[in-house]
Design a protein around this motif. Structure first.
Motif, short mmCIF file in Angstrom:
data_model
loop_
_atom_site.label_atom_id
_atom_site.label_comp_id
_atom_site.label_asym_id
_atom_site.label_seq_id
_atom_site.Cartn_x
_atom_site.Cartn_y
_atom_site.Cartn_z
N ASP A 194 -118.85 -60.20 90.38
CA ASP A 194 -120.27 -60.43 90.38
C ASP A 194 -120.86 -61.10 88.95
OD1 ASP A 194 -120.42 -59.70 92.68
OD2 ASP A 194 -121.22 -57.86 92.55
N SER A 195 -120.28 -60.21 87.88
CA SER A 195 -120.67 -60.54 86.57
C SER A 195 -120.17 -61.90 86.06
CB SER A 195 -120.12 -59.61 85.52
OG SER A 195 -120.77 -58.26 85.95
N LEU A 196 -119.10 -62.50 86.32
CA LEU A 196 -118.56 -63.61 85.84
C LEU A 196 -119.26 -64.54 86.65
CD1 LEU A 196 -116.44 -64.67 84.06
CD2 LEU A 196 -114.55 -64.57 85.99
N SER A 197 -119.43 -64.43 87.94
CA SER A 197 -120.18 -65.59 88.80
C SER A 197 -121.64 -65.83 88.02
CB SER A 197 -120.27 -64.92 90.31
OG SER A 197 -119.16 -64.95 90.79
N LEU A 198 -122.07 -64.52 87.82
CA LEU A 198 -123.46 -64.70 87.19
C LEU A 198 -123.54 -65.65 85.69
CD1 LEU A 198 -126.61 -63.70 86.96
CD2 LEU A 198 -125.69 -61.60 85.50
N ALA A 199 -122.33 -65.31 84.96
CA ALA A 199 -122.22 -65.97 83.83
C ALA A 199 -122.11 -67.47 84.19
CB ALA A 199 -120.96 -65.46 82.93
N CYS A 200 -121.36 -67.97 85.21
CA CYS A 200 -121.29 -69.30 85.49
C CYS A 200 -122.60 -69.91 85.83
CB CYS A 200 -120.10 -69.48 86.71
SG CYS A 200 -118.39 -68.99 86.40
N GLY A 201 -123.36 -69.28 86.65
CA GLY A 201 -124.80 -69.75 86.64
C GLY A 201 -125.63 -69.87 85.52
N VAL A 202 -125.48 -69.11 84.60
CA VAL A 202 -126.06 -69.38 83.33
C VAL A 202 -125.48 -70.61 82.58
CG1 VAL A 202 -126.42 -68.44 80.83
CG2 VAL A 202 -126.45 -66.86 82.86
N SER A 565 -140.36 -76.12 93.69
CA SER A 565 -139.09 -76.22 94.44
C SER A 565 -138.08 -75.13 94.27
CB SER A 565 -138.18 -77.45 94.42
OG SER A 565 -138.11 -77.71 92.78
N TYR A 566 -137.27 -74.84 95.39
CA TYR A 566 -136.29 -73.96 95.48
C TYR A 566 -134.85 -74.27 95.51
CZ TYR A 566 -133.82 -70.07 98.51
OH TYR A 566 -133.08 -69.41 98.90
N VAL A 567 -134.15 -73.87 94.70
CA VAL A 567 -132.65 -74.07 94.50
C VAL A 567 -131.73 -73.06 94.69
CG1 VAL A 567 -130.99 -74.80 92.60
CG2 VAL A 567 -133.44 -75.62 92.33
N ILE A 568 -130.79 -73.31 95.59
CA ILE A 568 -129.63 -72.44 95.78
C ILE A 568 -128.56 -72.83 95.21
CG2 ILE A 568 -128.18 -71.73 98.03
CD1 ILE A 568 -130.43 -71.47 99.73
N ARG A 569 -127.62 -72.03 94.74
CA ARG A 569 -126.28 -71.96 94.00
C ARG A 569 -125.55 -70.97 94.70
NH1 ARG A 569 -127.26 -75.05 88.84
NH2 ARG A 569 -129.56 -74.55 88.13
N HIS A 570 -124.06 -71.65 95.01
CA HIS A 570 -123.06 -70.93 95.54
C HIS A 570 -122.39 -70.56 94.27
CE1 HIS A 570 -124.05 -70.33 99.59
NE2 HIS A 570 -124.76 -71.45 99.63
N LEU A 571 -122.13 -69.46 93.93
CA LEU A 571 -121.22 -69.11 92.54
C LEU A 571 -119.77 -68.37 92.85
CD1 LEU A 571 -124.35 -68.71 90.04
CD2 LEU A 571 -122.81 -70.80 90.48
N LYS A 572 -118.93 -68.48 92.13
CA LYS A 572 -117.78 -67.56 92.47
C LYS A 572 -116.93 -67.58 91.08
CE LYS A 572 -115.44 -71.28 94.67
NZ LYS A 572 -114.72 -71.70 95.87
N ALA A 573 -116.31 -66.33 90.76
CA ALA A 573 -115.60 -66.25 89.68
C ALA A 573 -114.39 -67.28 89.25
CB ALA A 573 -114.86 -64.83 89.60
N ALA A 576 -115.10 -70.06 86.50
CA ALA A 576 -115.05 -69.84 85.04
C ALA A 576 -114.54 -70.77 84.17
CB ALA A 576 -114.48 -68.23 84.82
N ASP A 577 -113.33 -71.37 84.46
CA ASP A 577 -112.65 -72.45 83.53
C ASP A 577 -113.64 -73.72 83.44
OD1 ASP A 577 -110.74 -70.87 82.96
OD2 ASP A 577 -109.55 -71.43 84.62
N ASP A 578 -114.25 -74.18 84.61
CA ASP A 578 -115.07 -75.30 84.32
C ASP A 578 -116.40 -74.94 83.83
OD1 ASP A 578 -113.17 -76.69 85.88
OD2 ASP A 578 -113.97 -75.95 87.79
N CYS A 579 -116.79 -73.64 83.74
CA CYS A 579 -118.10 -73.29 83.13
C CYS A 579 -118.09 -72.88 81.74
CB CYS A 579 -118.75 -72.12 83.94
SG CYS A 579 -119.12 -72.78 85.59
#
Length: 796
Positions: A194-202, A565-573, A576-579
């Motif tokens: 969860d934390s790594l996915s959150l970091a990718c969103g940031v 407007s409303y934005v949806i993002r699907h994130l996963k750990a 990480a390499d791309d982010c």
């Protein structure tokens, strides 16, 4: 099946009379011990004249019912203002109610939707009871929102109005903006994911043009914040978190070592720490270790030579080493502890070092935090009426670290993501707020003491309050996060009881208020971040999926009746390499490289006695006093300063000895000499004689002069900064002019006095500048040599 009999037998444990008796006895003993501890605590405070914060509240509440004080308050105050009323604890509520009775006008401001401090003993039910007792005509709603863009204000109303009523709908004062709300859905299976996915969103937000410094991440607990920090740092995202452990960081450790060196230049461990933290981490054996081994060996050789009769030569750690020259120039005797910290930062060239170490924003935050702790120490000493010293600051920092209170504060303005708990963010605002920890859903803890009730009597909210404390009898599981042992079903039945249901309702209501606080921190963009299908806390907002449909496709979508407007993002750990953020992005926070030449800073305070000796060409006129040079058994060179202090102390005492006979004067002289371990170097009667002939010279030379000894001398310095010193003797003449005399206890003959006096020309000029700055006219400047018995007058 073989355990069925055991299960059947154990299921009856709650009915065992022995268990009930044990619990009764335990509760009785616990109550007795608690009362006993409270009595001892009261006695401890009473004996020492101390009060704690709760005492201040209870004593004030008692005083407000005193007729005379109440009458005075009614005369003196016509208006009582109370802010953040929703955070009022019951004692404070009693105080406010009493003030309300005494004052003609009252203004209480608060937002019941932001009452989130139940763990601090606030009681929203009690507060609401008082709030609702106020006539509707006297209650006014501040319905305009000046913080958030229009779309976010509308969103907050749509989500929270079904819970809090119409008060959740506000009138926005800022224009709408696109992409104002987002929902991040994580495809992960554990907290690190969860934390790594959150970091990718940031990272994605940053690539879309949002500064790191404009982002705030909120979590429910400090433990979750630590996981998020690790994930952000793994992607190279700078972040700031208020958490303990400041003195364990490299930047704080090197500053603390520098402070220790300034306080004690002989501290070899501090010197080694400074060099170690500045050395190349790739060296197998740092060069400073070899240097120290060689130096220690030389000292051992010196000790051996001393044993053979030679004079030992003590050396400071890395003496005359240019790497410590800047630290040695820091004068802690004239600077405040906070100013010393700033100079140590400059002396160690910390800006360049933290650039080399990486994580620049976080390390710069650590330096700022250390300065804030230093300032807090000075304020504490000021409030306690004590002196703030460098040694005291070092001890204060060590105690903070030992207590786990050496916090790293998240300063404003740095281009780094800020992390806080929902409670910590109350009252603050950020352009972009990310709400995390949205799956938090814990049962109410009915096994901790709780106070409830009251508020039924008019003007007496504390009347009828009761304390309830239930004891959990079956222990907890092992580990730092141990939970109650299951199997008895007692926890389930307790929650199902009327008391448990009431406490569960209170906790759910406070959790919704906490979520409201988090959702109203954002100015431009609000993000809900959680694992797919795991958002139990957020689901308490019954309209969340209706307003923000999580089943829409990834990307931007319009919202009905909400102007953003409303934005949806699907994130996963696995993203990480791309982010990952390139290192140079973080490095832009501060310029790299060292300056070609260090800027020489001007000292703020200058002592006249520290002025460099003049070339010795100034002209002085000598006057010899009766008698000969006083015979002195001169001490070693390193003790000459102590000898001078002993002589100075007797000379300063002369005006107070005029009614004393020679025997008493000799006793005073002996005390002056012994105070500096100079007994045996000079005979007390001879020191008395030296003082007497000087006193006679002053009486004849300047009749009617008033003596001022050891006068503090401070004034602006023409070359910059301020003079700060001590005048040995200032003679105030009858016509208002002054004579400056400085005592010098140098081991010289009368023939050498003129040349020696010339070396103090600049010091006398400093004294003249100080005295003149205070509007006094200087008659003459003199150097007094007590040992040879000579007065030297400056011809300048």
């Amino acid at each position: 099946d073989i355990l069925d009999s055991l299960r059947t037998h154990a299921s009856q444990v709650r009915q065992f009379p022995e268990l009930h008796e044990d619990l009764r006895q335990f509760c009785m003993l616990l109550a007795e011990q608690t009362i006993g501890v409270e009595q001892q605590y009261v006695e401890y405070k009473t004996e020492r004249g101390l009060v704690d914060y709760t005492d201040l509240e209870t004593l004030l509440l008692d005083l407000l019912h005193h007729p005379e004080l109440a009458a005075r308050l009614q005369q003196d105050f016509q208006l009582v203002l109370v802010d953040e009323f929703q955070d009022t604890n019951p004692l404070q509520l009693g105080i406010f109610q009493r003030l309300r009775e005494l004052s003609e006008r009252n203004r209480w401001v608060g937002d019941p939707k932001q009452a989130i401090y139940g763990f601090r003993d606030t009681d929203p039910e009690l507060v609401d009871g008082i709030w609702n007792s106020i006539p509707q005509s006297n209650r006014h709603t501040l319905g305009r929102n000046f913080r958030s863009q229009r779309g976010l204000v509308q969103l907050t109303g749509a989500l929270f109005a079904p819970i809090f009523g119409e008060e959740a709908n506000q009138t926005p004062q800022k224009p709408a903006a696109e992409r104002g709300v987002e929902r991040w859905l994580f495809s992960s299976k554990n907290q690190p994911g969860d934390s790594l996915s959150l970091a990718c969103g940031v990272a994605q937000l940053h690539r879309e043009g949002i500064r790191f410094g404009d982002i705030l991440i909120l979590e429910r607990t400090n433990r979750q914040l630590q996981d998020t920090v690790s994930a952000l740092e793994s992607l190279g995202i700078p972040c700031l978190l208020e958490s303990p452990g400041l003195l364990q960081t490299r930047e704080a450790a090197v500053i603390l070592a520098g402070l220790r060196l300034v306080a004690d230049r002989s501290d070899s461990l501090a010197a080694a720490t400074v060099l170690h933290l500045q050395s190349d981490p790739d060296e197998a054996t740092p060069e400073w270790i070899s240097e120290r081994i060689r130096d220690v060996q030389q000292q051992e050789d010196a000790k051996a030579a001393a044993a053979a009769g030679e004079r030992p030569d003590f050396r400071m750690p890395w003496q005359d080493d240019p790497r410590f020259a800047a630290l040695e120039a820091v004068d802690c005797s004239l600077l405040s502890p906070t100013a010393v910290v700033r100079q140590v930062v400059e002396a160690l060239d910390l800006p360049a070092l933290i650039h080399q170490w990486g994580a620049v924003a976080r390390r710069a935050s650590g330096i700022d935090s250390l300065l804030q702790h230093a300032n807090e120490y000075e304020q504490q000493m000021l409030s306690d009426g004590q002196a703030a010293t460098l040694s005291g600051l070092i001890l204060y920092l060590e105690q903070l670290a030992e207590a786990g209170e050496d916090l790293r504060y998240p300063p404003l303005g740095h281009n780094a993501v800020t992390l806080m708990t929902y409670h910590g963010a109350k009252g603050l605002e950020w352009p972009v707020v990310i709400l995390s920890g949205l799956n938090s859903d814990r049962d109410a803890d009915v096994w901790k003491p709780i106070v409830s009730g009251g508020g039924t009597a008019e003007g007496s909210p504390l009347q009828g309050r009761i304390l309830r404390s239930w004891t959990w009898p079956f222990g907890r599981t092992d580990g730092p996060f141990g939970s109650q042992r299951t199997g008895s079903e007692l926890e389930t039945d307790a929650l199902a009881s009327p008391e448990g249901q009431h406490q569960t309702q209170r906790q759910e209501e406070e959790n919704l208020r906490l979520l409201y606080v988090g959702a109203t921190r954002a100015k431009h963009k609000l993000v809900f971040a959680h694992r797919e299908g795991k958002y139990a806390w957020l689901e308490k907002l019954h309209t969340i999926d209706e307003v923000l449909n999580p089943n829409l496709s990834e990307g931007e979508h319009p919202l009905a009746a909400i102007e953003t407007s409303y934005v949806i993002r699907h994130l996963k750990a696995e993203m990480a390499d791309d982010c990952r953020i390139a290192e140079e992005v973080a490095a832009k926070w501060i310029a790299a490289g060292r300056p070609a030449q260090r800027t020489v800073t001007q000292r703020r305070f200058h002592s006249p006695s520290d002025v460099h000796e003049a070339a010795g060409h100034a002209v002085f006129h000598l006057e010899e006093l009766p008698g000969h040079c006083i015979p002195v058994a001169w001490p070693a060179n390193e003790q000459l300063s102590a000898f001078g202090d002993a002589v100075h102390s007797y000379m300063a005492a002369i005006p107070s000895l005029r009614e004393c006979d020679d025997e008493r004067r000799a006793q005073i002289a002996e005390s002056c000499l012994s105070a500096y371990d100079m007994t045996g170097c000079l005979s007390p009667p001879l020191l008395v004689a030296a003082g007497a002939r000087f006193e006679e010279w002053v009486r004849e030379k300047f009749p009617g002069a008033t003596w001022h000894t050891e006068m503090a001398a401070a004034a602006p310095r023409a070359a910059g900064g301020h003079w700060n010193g001590i005048l040995d003797l200032l003679l105030e003449l009858p016509d208002g002019r002054v004579v400056i005399i400085d005592h010098k206890s140098a081991p010289i003959s009368r023939d050498a006095c003129a040349a020696k006096a010339a070396t103090f020309t600049d010091q006398l000029a400093a004294y003249r500048e100080i005295v003149t700055a205070h509007g006094l006219e200087v008659d003459s400047l003199w150097i007094h040599f007590p040992v040879p018995g000579v007065l030297a007058r400056s011809a300048n």
